[in-house]
Write a protein that holds these residues in place. Structure first.
Motif, PDB file in Angstrom:
ATOM      1  N   ALA A   1       0.838  -1.212   0.000  1.00  0.00           N
ATOM      2  CA  ALA A   1       0.000   0.000   0.000  1.00  0.00           C
ATOM      3  C   ALA A   1       0.870   1.259   0.000  1.00  0.00           C
ATOM      4  O   ALA A   1       0.563   2.229  -0.699  1.00  0.00           O
ATOM      5  N   ARG A   2       1.953   1.247   0.749  1.00  0.00           N
ATOM      6  CA  ARG A   2       2.857   2.404   0.763  1.00  0.00           C
ATOM      7  C   ARG A   2       3.504   2.598  -0.606  1.00  0.00           C
ATOM      8  O   ARG A   2       3.584   3.717  -1.110  1.00  0.00           O
ATOM      9  N   ILE A   3       3.944   1.511  -1.210  1.00  0.00           N
ATOM     10  CA  ILE A   3       4.557   1.601  -2.537  1.00  0.00           C
ATOM     11  C   ILE A   3       3.545   2.133  -3.548  1.00  0.00           C
ATOM     12  O   ILE A   3       3.868   2.959  -4.399  1.00  0.00           O
ATOM     13  N   ALA A   4       2.292   1.698  -3.430  1.00  0.00           N
ATOM     14  CA  ALA A   4       1.236   2.190  -4.319  1.00  0.00           C
ATOM     15  C   ALA A   4       1.022   3.691  -4.133  1.00  0.00           C
ATOM     16  O   ALA A   4       0.880   4.430  -5.109  1.00  0.00           O
ATOM     17  N   ARG A   5       1.021   4.168  -2.885  1.00  0.00           N
ATOM     18  CA  ARG A   5       0.823   5.601  -2.633  1.00  0.00           C
ATOM     19  C   ARG A   5       1.963   6.437  -3.188  1.00  0.00           C
ATOM     20  O   ARG A   5       1.736   7.496  -3.790  1.00  0.00           O
ATOM     21  N   VAL A   6       3.198   5.982  -2.991  1.00  0.00           N
ATOM     22  CA  VAL A   6       4.364   6.723  -3.497  1.00  0.00           C
ATOM     23  C   VAL A   6       4.306   6.801  -5.023  1.00  0.00           C
ATOM     24  O   VAL A   6       4.538   7.863  -5.616  1.00  0.00           O
ATOM     25  N   THR A   7       3.994   5.696  -5.664  1.00  0.00           N
ATOM     26  CA  THR A   7       3.887   5.672  -7.125  1.00  0.00           C
ATOM     27  C   THR A   7       2.762   6.583  -7.593  1.00  0.00           C
ATOM     28  O   THR A   7       2.927   7.358  -8.539  1.00  0.00           O
ATOM     29  N   LEU A   8       1.629   6.506  -6.931  1.00  0.00           N
ATOM     30  CA  LEU A   8       0.480   7.338  -7.285  1.00  0.00           C
ATOM     31  C   LEU A   8       0.826   8.816  -7.187  1.00  0.00           C
ATOM     32  O   LEU A   8       0.494   9.600  -8.075  1.00  0.00           O
ATOM     33  N   ARG A   9       1.508   9.211  -6.117  1.00  0.00           N
ATOM     34  CA  ARG A   9       1.926  10.603  -5.953  1.00  0.00           C
ATOM     35  C   ARG A   9       2.771  11.071  -7.134  1.00  0.00           C
ATOM     36  O   ARG A   9       2.558  12.159  -7.667  1.00  0.00           O
ATOM     37  N   ALA A  10       3.721  10.241  -7.545  1.00  0.00           N
ATOM     38  CA  ALA A  10       4.595  10.602  -8.664  1.00  0.00           C
ATOM     39  C   ALA A  10       3.811  10.715  -9.969  1.00  0.00           C
ATOM     40  O   ALA A  10       4.023  11.646 -10.752  1.00  0.00           O
ATOM     41  N   VAL A  11       2.896   9.804 -10.196  1.00  0.00           N
ATOM     42  CA  VAL A  11       2.086   9.837 -11.425  1.00  0.00           C
ATOM     43  C   VAL A  11       1.207  11.080 -11.452  1.00  0.00           C
ATOM     44  O   VAL A  11       1.142  11.790 -12.460  1.00  0.00           O
ATOM     45  N   LEU A  12       0.527  11.365 -10.353  1.00  0.00           N
ATOM     46  CA  LEU A  12      -0.351  12.543 -10.316  1.00  0.00           C
ATOM     47  C   LEU A  12       0.454  13.829 -10.493  1.00  0.00           C
ATOM     48  O   LEU A  12       0.021  14.738 -11.211  1.00  0.00           O
ATOM     49  N   ALA A  13       1.599  13.923  -9.861  1.00  0.00           N
ATOM     50  CA  ALA A  13       2.444  15.112 -10.015  1.00  0.00           C
ATOM     51  C   ALA A  13       2.901  15.252 -11.463  1.00  0.00           C
ATOM     52  O   ALA A  13       2.884  16.348 -12.023  1.00  0.00           O
ATOM     53  N   GLY A  14       3.269  14.155 -12.071  1.00  0.00           N
ATOM     54  CA  GLY A  14       3.731  14.185 -13.450  1.00  0.00           C
ATOM     55  C   GLY A  14       2.662  14.595 -14.446  1.00  0.00           C
ATOM     56  O   GLY A  14       2.966  15.110 -15.523  1.00  0.00           O
ATOM     57  N   HIS A  15       1.400  14.392 -14.081  1.00  0.00           N
ATOM     58  CA  HIS A  15       0.292  14.750 -14.972  1.00  0.00           C
ATOM     59  C   HIS A  15      -0.472  15.984 -14.492  1.00  0.00           C
ATOM     60  O   HIS A  15      -1.576  16.263 -14.981  1.00  0.00           O
ATOM     61  N   GLY A  16       0.095  16.717 -13.540  1.00  0.00           N
ATOM     62  CA  GLY A  16      -0.532  17.947 -13.075  1.00  0.00           C
ATOM     63  C   GLY A  16      -1.870  17.730 -12.390  1.00  0.00           C
ATOM     64  O   GLY A  16      -2.752  18.575 -12.481  1.00  0.00           O
ATOM     65  N   MET A  17      -2.003  16.619 -11.677  1.00  0.00           N
ATOM     66  CA  MET A  17      -3.270  16.302 -11.016  1.00  0.00           C
ATOM     67  C   MET A  17      -3.105  16.204  -9.503  1.00  0.00           C
ATOM     68  O   MET A  17      -3.783  15.421  -8.839  1.00  0.00           O
ATOM     69  N   CYS A  18      -2.230  17.022  -8.940  1.00  0.00           N
ATOM     70  CA  CYS A  18      -1.949  16.957  -7.499  1.00  0.00           C
ATOM     71  C   CYS A  18      -3.171  17.229  -6.632  1.00  0.00           C
ATOM     72  O   CYS A  18      -3.223  16.802  -5.486  1.00  0.00           O
ATOM     73  N   GLN A  19      -4.162  17.921  -7.171  1.00  0.00           N
ATOM     74  CA  GLN A  19      -5.365  18.213  -6.388  1.00  0.00           C
ATOM     75  C   GLN A  19      -6.135  16.936  -6.024  1.00  0.00           C
ATOM     76  O   GLN A  19      -6.943  16.942  -5.105  1.00  0.00           O
ATOM     77  N   LEU A  20      -5.864  15.834  -6.709  1.00  0.00           N
ATOM     78  CA  LEU A  20      -6.527  14.558  -6.397  1.00  0.00           C
ATOM     79  C   LEU A  20      -5.737  13.711  -5.411  1.00  0.00           C
ATOM     80  O   LEU A  20      -6.201  12.654  -5.003  1.00  0.00           O
TER      81      LEU A  20
END
Length: 161
Positions: free
Chosen positions: A28-47
């Motif tokens: 779950a932690r690895i999933a959250r870290v990956t998700l954070r990077a993906v959202l930041a890379g696509h300009g979707m940090c608000q989610l």
């Protein structure tokens, strides 16, 4: 809110990522870290806050109730929406994702678990689950999914069964 399976709605991802996760309590932690990077890379940090909660609960559910690996898929959809889905090898679709369990029920205060998927239903705009037949690799199991968008990122999503 209506729950539908991804095959019942038009899904045209603008981008997609898949993360293979071992059967490990750190998944779950690895999933959250990956998700954070993906959202930041696509300009979707608000989610980020809502999406991290949703991914964490779905991945934790896969770890607790299935043996073997899980797969987290992230898809960017139109109008700033995100679809998260988690596959695991256990074919049992848990309530409330099974659509047969009726209205969402409160979990007793003294219960040690049982709140994770209720949180997903509360914070997601749409959610669902379906069993998967065996594919070429002998992987059956199930897929649980949910969607969140900018308008619901603050946690004001409606709950429905």
């Amino acid at each position: 809110m209506v729950t539908v399976s991804p095959s019942e709605c038009e899904v045209s991802p603008t981008w997609a990522y898949t993360l293979q996760l071992p059967h490990d309590p750190r998944a779950a932690r690895i999933a959250r870290v990956t998700l954070r990077a993906v959202l930041a890379g696509h300009g979707m940090c608000q989610l980020q806050d809502s999406a991290e909660l949703l991914a964490s609960e779905l991945v934790t559910n896969a770890y607790r109730y299935a043996t073997g690996p899980a797969t987290l898929s992230l898809c960017g959809l139109a109008r700033g929406r995100l679809r998260l889905s988690v596959w695991d090898a256990n074919p049992h679709i848990p309530p409330p994702f099974d659509k047969r369990s009726g209205p969402l029920c409160k979990v007793p205060v003294e219960a040690d678990g049982g709140r994770g998927l209720l949180l997903v239903c509360h914070y997601a705009d749409a959610w669902g689950g379906y069993p998967l037949g065996d594919d070429l690799f002998g992987r059956g199991g199930k897929l649980l999914w949910c969607e969140v968008g900018v308008s619901s990122a603050g946690g004001s999503g409606a709950v429905a069964a």
